[in-house]
Write a protein that holds these residues in place. Structure first.
Motif, PDB file in Angstrom:
ATOM      1  N   SER A 134       0.875  -0.961  -0.391  1.00 41.47           N
ATOM      2  CA  SER A 134       0.057   0.173  -0.366  1.00 41.47           C
ATOM      3  C   SER A 134       0.651   0.926   0.000  1.00 41.47           C
ATOM      4  O   SER A 134       2.081   1.194   0.568  1.00 41.47           O
ATOM      5  CB  SER A 134      -1.292   0.451   1.243  1.00 41.47           C
ATOM      6  OG  SER A 134       0.054   0.625   2.505  1.00 41.47           O
ATOM      7  N   TYR A 150      -3.384   3.762   1.184  1.00 38.05           N
ATOM      8  CA  TYR A 150      -4.618   3.861  -0.306  1.00 38.05           C
ATOM      9  C   TYR A 150      -3.324   1.408  -0.736  1.00 38.05           C
ATOM     10  O   TYR A 150      -2.739   1.509  -1.098  1.00 38.05           O
ATOM     11  CB  TYR A 150      -3.752   4.689  -1.207  1.00 38.05           C
ATOM     12  CG  TYR A 150      -4.329   4.278  -3.039  1.00 38.05           C
ATOM     13  CD1 TYR A 150      -5.973   3.684  -3.431  1.00 38.05           C
ATOM     14  CD2 TYR A 150      -3.333   4.291  -4.443  1.00 38.05           C
ATOM     15  CE1 TYR A 150      -5.994   3.313  -4.217  1.00 38.05           C
ATOM     16  CE2 TYR A 150      -4.377   3.934  -4.957  1.00 38.05           C
ATOM     17  CZ  TYR A 150      -5.531   3.492  -4.966  1.00 38.05           C
ATOM     18  OH  TYR A 150      -5.542   3.428  -6.347  1.00 38.05           O
ATOM     19  N   PRO A 151      -4.284   1.120  -1.120  1.00 38.31           N
ATOM     20  CA  PRO A 151      -3.699  -0.873  -1.162  1.00 38.31           C
ATOM     21  C   PRO A 151      -3.539  -0.861  -2.358  1.00 38.31           C
ATOM     22  O   PRO A 151      -3.516  -0.576  -3.525  1.00 38.31           O
ATOM     23  CB  PRO A 151      -4.937  -1.520  -0.736  1.00 38.31           C
ATOM     24  CG  PRO A 151      -5.922  -0.218   0.277  1.00 38.31           C
ATOM     25  CD  PRO A 151      -5.836   0.794  -0.061  1.00 38.31           C
ATOM     26  N   GLU A 152      -2.618  -1.764  -2.673  1.00 39.82           N
ATOM     27  CA  GLU A 152      -2.038  -2.095  -4.071  1.00 39.82           C
ATOM     28  C   GLU A 152      -3.503  -2.850  -4.643  1.00 39.82           C
ATOM     29  O   GLU A 152      -3.700  -2.223  -5.452  1.00 39.82           O
ATOM     30  CB  GLU A 152      -0.617  -2.991  -3.683  1.00 39.82           C
ATOM     31  CG  GLU A 152      -0.679  -3.474  -5.082  1.00 39.82           C
ATOM     32  CD  GLU A 152       0.459  -5.012  -5.156  1.00 39.82           C
ATOM     33  OE1 GLU A 152       0.593  -5.229  -4.329  1.00 39.82           O
ATOM     34  OE2 GLU A 152       0.596  -5.265  -6.091  1.00 39.82           O
ATOM     35  N   THR A 208      -2.201   7.858  -6.809  1.00 36.59           N
ATOM     36  CA  THR A 208      -3.713   7.971  -5.492  1.00 36.59           C
ATOM     37  C   THR A 208      -4.836   8.694  -6.662  1.00 36.59           C
ATOM     38  O   THR A 208      -5.176   9.417  -5.408  1.00 36.59           O
ATOM     39  CB  THR A 208      -3.226   8.512  -4.362  1.00 36.59           C
ATOM     40  OG1 THR A 208      -2.522   9.834  -5.092  1.00 36.59           O
ATOM     41  CG2 THR A 208      -2.920   7.427  -3.621  1.00 36.59           C
TER      42      THR A 208
END
Ligand code: ZN
Length: 271
Positions: A94, A99-101, A250
């Motif tokens: 992340s 913000y996650p992969e 992002t």
């Protein structure tokens, strides 16, 4: 950090003990053509009139699943990976902001799929959700995802997470010439890798600064997602989520730019 890890483990234990509809997004999966016909038959003039990928079949593999971290027993289970076994999957990485992969790969993959369908292709995804109460599929299912349907290619979408100072940029991973696993697909897969790399460069993305060779290309024999494929395939690590690439990843315009690069790479490969 430890307290948070404990909470995650507790949640994983509780969720794991509850029988019910939660679980893997498993292959085979519906094509999710979102209204478009599964098969489009068009004349040559039709192809040139806006649906240049008619008749083409593309598998997009959005790396990981958002809920993998909640199913450690499932995710750590061993599966075939091409002459050896490997854990079913991993949690992915992340950004430092959280913000996650899995979400990044999901969002970009959906954009790529939509655009390829608009161009006439039949597109299949290896998962159909990005949810905390889902896990998988495992790398063996991801690896075989294009085989039975005779896909023209499979593109696996990931992002890296390295803390190395200044690490940024994308790289494309292709399978090696390794019998009996990928000796049949390594040549077209390297063409696909070169096409994807060129297209990302033309969208002003730079090659990874932290991969040996420094040319944005890598060859790996340890990835079930590549090893089990009978169709041309690459895995793309679009950038380093732990570094300055996070700003682009992002942002919606950033993801749109990644999408343009990947779609152009697919189109260049398919000619
Ligand atoms: Zn990944």
């Amino acid at each position: 950090m430890l307290r948070r890890l404990g909470a995650v483990l507790l949640v994983a234990l509780v969720v794991g003990a509850v029988p019910g509809p939660t679980g893997a997004d498993t292959w085979p999966l519906e094509s999710r053509n979102e209204g478009a016909p599964a098969t489009i038959s068009l004349s040559q003039s039709g192809r040139s009139a806006g649906v240049p990928l008619a008749g083409r079949v593309v598998v997009i593999d959005p790396g990981h699943q958002l809920g993998n971290h909640r199913f450690p027993a499932r995710i750590n289970g061993q599966v075939p990976a091409g002459g050896f076994t490997k854990p079913c999957n991993t949690t992915g990485t992340s950004t430092n902001g959280g913000y996650p992969e899995a979400t990044f790969a999901w969002q970009v993959s959906r954009l790529v799929a939509r655009r390829l369908r608009d161009l006439g292709a039949t597109v299949r995804l290896t998962r159909h959700s990005n949810r905390q109460d889902r896990w998988g599929p495992c790398v063996d299912e991801r690896g075989r995802a294009g085989n039975a349907i005779g896909a023209d290619l499979k593109l696996s979408v990931h992002a890296d997470g390295t803390y190395a100072a200044g690490a940024r940029g994308f790289h494309v991973i292709a399978p090696p010439d390794r019998a009996p696993w990928t000796n049949d697909i390594f040549r077209p897969s390297r063409r696909l890798a070169a096409a994807v790399k060129g297209a990302l460069l033309s969208q002003r993305f730079g090659v990874a600064t932290y991969i040996a060779g420094g040319d944005g290309l890598d060859v790996r024999s340890d990835l079930g997602t590549l090893n089990l494929s009978d169709v041309p395939t690459v895995m793309v690590e679009l950038g380093n989520m732990r570094g300055s690439d996070a700003r682009v990843m992002t942002s919606a315009p950033g993801r749109a730019r990644y999408t343009r690069g990947l779609v152009a790479g697919v189109r260049a490969f398919l000619g």
